[in-house]
Design a protein around this motif. Structure first.
Motif, PDB file in Angstrom:
ATOM      1  N   UNK A 117     -49.664   0.912  34.687  1.00 16.30           N
ATOM      2  CA  UNK A 117     -51.030   0.955  34.169  1.00 16.30           C
ATOM      3  C   UNK A 117     -51.442   2.410  34.001  1.00 16.30           C
ATOM      4  N   UNK A 118     -51.273   2.909  32.777  1.00 20.08           N
ATOM      5  CA  UNK A 118     -51.590   4.297  32.465  1.00 20.08           C
ATOM      6  C   UNK A 118     -52.680   4.357  31.406  1.00 20.08           C
ATOM      7  N   UNK A 119     -53.553   5.333  31.542  1.00 21.04           N
ATOM      8  CA  UNK A 119     -54.661   5.473  30.603  1.00 21.04           C
ATOM      9  C   UNK A 119     -54.179   5.674  29.167  1.00 21.04           C
ATOM     10  N   UNK A 120     -53.038   6.355  29.012  1.00 18.43           N
ATOM     11  CA  UNK A 120     -52.543   6.648  27.670  1.00 18.43           C
ATOM     12  C   UNK A 120     -51.768   5.476  27.070  1.00 18.43           C
ATOM     13  N   UNK A 121     -51.439   4.460  27.875  1.00 16.12           N
ATOM     14  CA  UNK A 121     -50.737   3.292  27.349  1.00 16.12           C
ATOM     15  C   UNK A 121     -51.780   2.336  26.751  1.00 16.12           C
ATOM     16  N   UNK A 122     -51.671   2.081  25.478  1.00 18.28           N
ATOM     17  CA  UNK A 122     -52.616   1.182  24.813  1.00 18.28           C
ATOM     18  C   UNK A 122     -52.364  -0.274  25.202  1.00 18.28           C
ATOM     19  N   UNK A 123     -51.146  -0.573  25.683  1.00 17.09           N
ATOM     20  CA  UNK A 123     -50.795  -1.937  26.052  1.00 17.09           C
ATOM     21  C   UNK A 123     -50.088  -1.937  27.405  1.00 17.09           C
ATOM     22  N   UNK A 124     -50.502  -2.829  28.293  1.00 21.19           N
ATOM     23  CA  UNK A 124     -49.875  -2.977  29.604  1.00 21.19           C
ATOM     24  C   UNK A 124     -48.806  -4.057  29.511  1.00 21.19           C
ATOM     25  N   UNK A 125     -47.591  -3.709  29.862  1.00 24.55           N
ATOM     26  CA  UNK A 125     -46.467  -4.642  29.756  1.00 24.55           C
ATOM     27  C   UNK A 125     -45.419  -4.304  30.803  1.00 24.55           C
ATOM     28  N   UNK A 126     -44.619  -5.302  31.189  1.00 27.25           N
ATOM     29  CA  UNK A 126     -43.513  -5.064  32.113  1.00 27.25           C
ATOM     30  C   UNK A 126     -42.229  -4.727  31.375  1.00 27.25           C
ATOM     31  N   UNK A 127     -42.284  -4.733  30.036  1.00 29.27           N
ATOM     32  CA  UNK A 127     -41.100  -4.423  29.237  1.00 29.27           C
ATOM     33  C   UNK A 127     -40.839  -2.916  29.266  1.00 29.27           C
ATOM     34  N   UNK A 128     -39.700  -2.549  29.841  1.00 24.29           N
ATOM     35  CA  UNK A 128     -39.387  -1.130  30.040  1.00 24.29           C
ATOM     36  C   UNK A 128     -39.279  -0.368  28.731  1.00 24.29           C
ATOM     37  N   UNK A 129     -38.694  -1.005  27.711  1.00 20.38           N
ATOM     38  CA  UNK A 129     -38.534  -0.303  26.429  1.00 20.38           C
ATOM     39  C   UNK A 129     -39.885   0.014  25.788  1.00 20.38           C
ATOM     40  N   UNK A 130     -40.800  -0.950  25.825  1.00 21.97           N
ATOM     41  CA  UNK A 130     -42.122  -0.694  25.258  1.00 21.97           C
ATOM     42  C   UNK A 130     -42.853   0.393  26.039  1.00 21.97           C
ATOM     43  N   UNK A 131     -42.661   0.420  27.346  1.00 22.26           N
ATOM     44  CA  UNK A 131     -43.298   1.477  28.146  1.00 22.26           C
ATOM     45  C   UNK A 131     -42.724   2.846  27.803  1.00 22.26           C
ATOM     46  N   UNK A 132     -41.411   2.927  27.632  1.00 20.41           N
ATOM     47  CA  UNK A 132     -40.807   4.204  27.247  1.00 20.41           C
ATOM     48  C   UNK A 132     -41.273   4.623  25.849  1.00 20.41           C
ATOM     49  N   UNK A 133     -41.389   3.655  24.943  1.00 21.19           N
ATOM     50  CA  UNK A 133     -41.845   3.973  23.595  1.00 21.19           C
ATOM     51  C   UNK A 133     -43.275   4.526  23.632  1.00 21.19           C
ATOM     52  N   UNK A 134     -44.134   3.922  24.456  1.00 19.48           N
ATOM     53  CA  UNK A 134     -45.501   4.430  24.589  1.00 19.48           C
ATOM     54  C   UNK A 134     -45.508   5.815  25.244  1.00 19.48           C
ATOM     55  N   UNK A 135     -44.612   6.017  26.206  1.00 18.48           N
ATOM     56  CA  UNK A 135     -44.498   7.325  26.863  1.00 18.48           C
ATOM     57  C   UNK A 135     -44.100   8.396  25.851  1.00 18.48           C
ATOM     58  N   UNK A 136     -43.149   8.070  24.985  1.00 20.79           N
ATOM     59  CA  UNK A 136     -42.700   9.022  23.956  1.00 20.79           C
ATOM     60  C   UNK A 136     -43.838   9.330  22.986  1.00 20.79           C
ATOM     61  N   UNK A 137     -44.615   8.306  22.644  1.00 23.02           N
ATOM     62  CA  UNK A 137     -45.772   8.523  21.772  1.00 23.02           C
ATOM     63  C   UNK A 137     -46.727   9.552  22.379  1.00 23.02           C
ATOM     64  N   UNK A 138     -46.845   9.522  23.710  1.00 18.36           N
ATOM     65  CA  UNK A 138     -47.742  10.456  24.399  1.00 18.36           C
ATOM     66  C   UNK A 138     -47.186  11.869  24.419  1.00 18.36           C
ATOM     67  N   UNK A 139     -45.909  12.029  24.773  1.00 21.31           N
ATOM     68  CA  UNK A 139     -45.380  13.373  25.039  1.00 21.31           C
ATOM     69  C   UNK A 139     -45.026  14.149  23.777  1.00 21.31           C
ATOM     70  N   UNK A 140     -45.015  13.485  22.620  1.00 25.80           N
ATOM     71  CA  UNK A 140     -44.776  14.218  21.375  1.00 25.80           C
ATOM     72  C   UNK A 140     -45.995  15.066  21.031  1.00 25.80           C
ATOM     73  N   UNK A 141     -45.760  16.301  20.636  1.00 26.66           N
ATOM     74  CA  UNK A 141     -46.851  17.143  20.143  1.00 26.66           C
ATOM     75  C   UNK A 141     -47.260  16.657  18.755  1.00 26.66           C
ATOM     76  N   UNK A 142     -48.456  17.013  18.342  1.00 31.27           N
ATOM     77  CA  UNK A 142     -48.900  16.644  16.995  1.00 31.27           C
ATOM     78  C   UNK A 142     -47.923  17.244  15.979  1.00 31.27           C
TER      79      UNK A 142
END
Length: 483
Positions: free
Chosen positions: A285-310
């Motif tokens: 449950x992270x503020x930057x994750x738009x969706x809460x899920x137990x799926x590890x791949x979706x969590x990593x994809x959301x993490x990558x969306x966060x750490x990429x610079x504009x």
């Protein structure tokens, strides 16, 4: 250039040393660990003597202090070496963190030290040394121990193709949040190191470019060794041992290259103020994750969306379920990828290229963009290198040249038999936003003469059964959750 012979010869040598330790009753994981300690010390010695690169290992604990000793004196020196190097700051401390001598028989230790000394030089063999050793040993062990390797590693031709497509340039920062033994980081370094002859820029490339995280201590150790032997890190370790998903990151990177672990479920431990584990959760449950899920791949994809610079860009290996899994999270994350990012290219990888069966994976290439009213993805180019492509780890290994056509298509953007374009308007209307797109016909379904060899057929049956089981598990879990 790295050849298959380089890898197989190297792994065979190290496997022989592993057999020596296994006969002593040392566990599989422990003997990989001990061999990599000794090889690292030997290669650090060669790096200093042959390449004239300064060693950051204290003189009292270098390879030459082991090489000329035997008996109890050798065992004592080795034990003290591991203990003391584990107390060092920075990169060396990371590599030897909690290192212990598992080679209590001085004769066995002497034999391995002598074998490593005799086989040198190791530093100039021109391959990703630690990655080749570790992955090769896992593969060999998987073939001998029926339980399998238990971990996934990205084939080097896939890494190479991703790097050639993304095209990192000196001055850009690169992160792998599931870095393993450092394959992506080292491939990016090899791609960038000849872009300039300016000493300051080359030093910056080594010191301030590469960053990684991995949750497994032993893998972080191997990655740190690998980077150091390539001169990367400036005495500080660019790799962190941590769960990349556990907290909102503060850093941003120009490029993300990664192959997150393929396990479906996420789980992490919650640690209290006293350092004790208070609970274990499946959802991050992270503020930057738009969706809460137990799926590890979706969590990593959301993490990558966060750490990429504009304006940052990514090349990410993800399994098929990311493209089609229904539900609020799956459909929502795919929609976000299409609208808030430029998801421009998808490479469908062949089956049979992974260390464990049952894996169907793809490479997603996308760029981060600033907020806008209109979707950033205008259309998705899909390259199907799965249909009618048959690979195995034993008889038909994936080669670098196999992906040359994809790399050419990636840069040229011309429609071909395997490379098709799908406009955003068509993608957004697909049922459940399913992006698992197939248009090529499977020749083996129409012509018995087109069937691949029996070993490949058997391998692909296993892959399909494993994939089907994974989908049944997902359905069962969803039904269980609705009770």
């Amino acid at each position: 250039m790295t050849t298959t012979q380089d890898y197989s010869s190297l792994v065979s040598k190290i496997w022989n040393y592993a057999t020596v330790l296994r006969d002593q009753g040392i566990s599989y994981g422990d003997y990989i660990e001990q061999i990599t300690y000794l090889l690292f010390l030997k290669m650090d010695d060669e790096r200093a003597s042959l390449l004239e690169e300064p060693s950051i290992i204290p003189e009292s604990y270098r390879w030459n202090q082991l090489e000329n000793k035997d008996g109890d004196e050798l065992e004592l020196q080795y034990r003290h070496t591991l203990e003391q190097l584990g107390k060092e700051p920075g990169l060396i401390g990371t590599i030897f963190k909690k290192a212990q001598n598992k080679l209590t028989d001085p004769a066995k230790l002497k034999r391995i030290v002598s074998l490593i000394a005799k086989e040198g030089p190791w530093i100039g063999i021109g391959v990703d040394v630690k990655g080749a050793i570790y992955e090769g040993l896992l593969e060999k062990n998987a073939s001998e121990v029926k339980s399998g390797a238990g971990q996934y590693f990205t084939p080097r031709p896939v890494i190479d193709a991703i790097v050639r497509c993304v095209g990192p340039k000196i001055g850009e920062t690169i992160c792998d949040p599931a870095c393993g033994t450092g394959g992506f980081l080292l491939a990016a370094y090899d791609h960038m190191k000849n872009q300039t002859r300016d000493r300051e820029r080359l030093q910056k490339l080594k010191d301030d470019t590469f960053y990684g995280t991995d949750i497994v201590t032993e893998v972080v150790r191997l990655c740190a060794m690998n980077l150091y032997l390539h001169g990367i890190g400036n005495q500080e370790c660019p790799i962190e041992q941590a769960d990349a998903l556990s907290k909102v990151p503060s850093e941003r990177y120009d490029i993300v290259l990664t192959n997150p672990p393929f396990g479906k479920k996420s789980s992490y431990q919650v640690v209290g103020e006293d350092g004790q584990v208070t609970s274990e959760r499946e959802n991050y449950e992270r503020e930057d994750f738009k969706f809460t899920t137990s799926n590890k791949q979706f969590n990593f994809l959301q993490h990558i969306m966060t750490i990429l610079s504009t304006s940052g860009r990514a090349g990410v290996v993800l399994p098929d379920n990311v493209l089609f899994e229904a539900g609020k999270a799956g459909e929502g994350i795919r929609k976000r990828l299409l609208e808030q990012f430029n998801f421009h290219t998808l490479l469908r990888l062949p089956t049979g290229i992974w260390y464990s069966p049952g894996v169907k994976a793809n490479v997603l290439f996308f760029d981060k963009k600033p907020a806008a009213k209109e979707p950033w993805t205008k259309g998705l180019w899909v390259y199907d290198y799965r249909t009618n492509v048959h690979c195995t780890l034993k008889t038909k290994l994936l080669q670098r040249s196999d992906l040359d056509d994809f790399v050419k298509c990636y840069h040229d953007r011309q429609v071909s038999e395997r490379f098709h374009y799908f406009p955003y308007e068509d993608l957004i209307q697909r049922d459940k936003l399913n992006l698992d797109i197939i248009w090529l016909k499977d020749d083996s379904l129409e012509d018995i003469d087109s069937l691949p060899p029996p070993d490949i057929i058997a391998s692909e049956i296993v892959v399909n059964l494993e994939a089907a089981l994974e989908q049944f598990r997902a359905v069962a879990e969803e039904l269980e959750g609705k009770k």
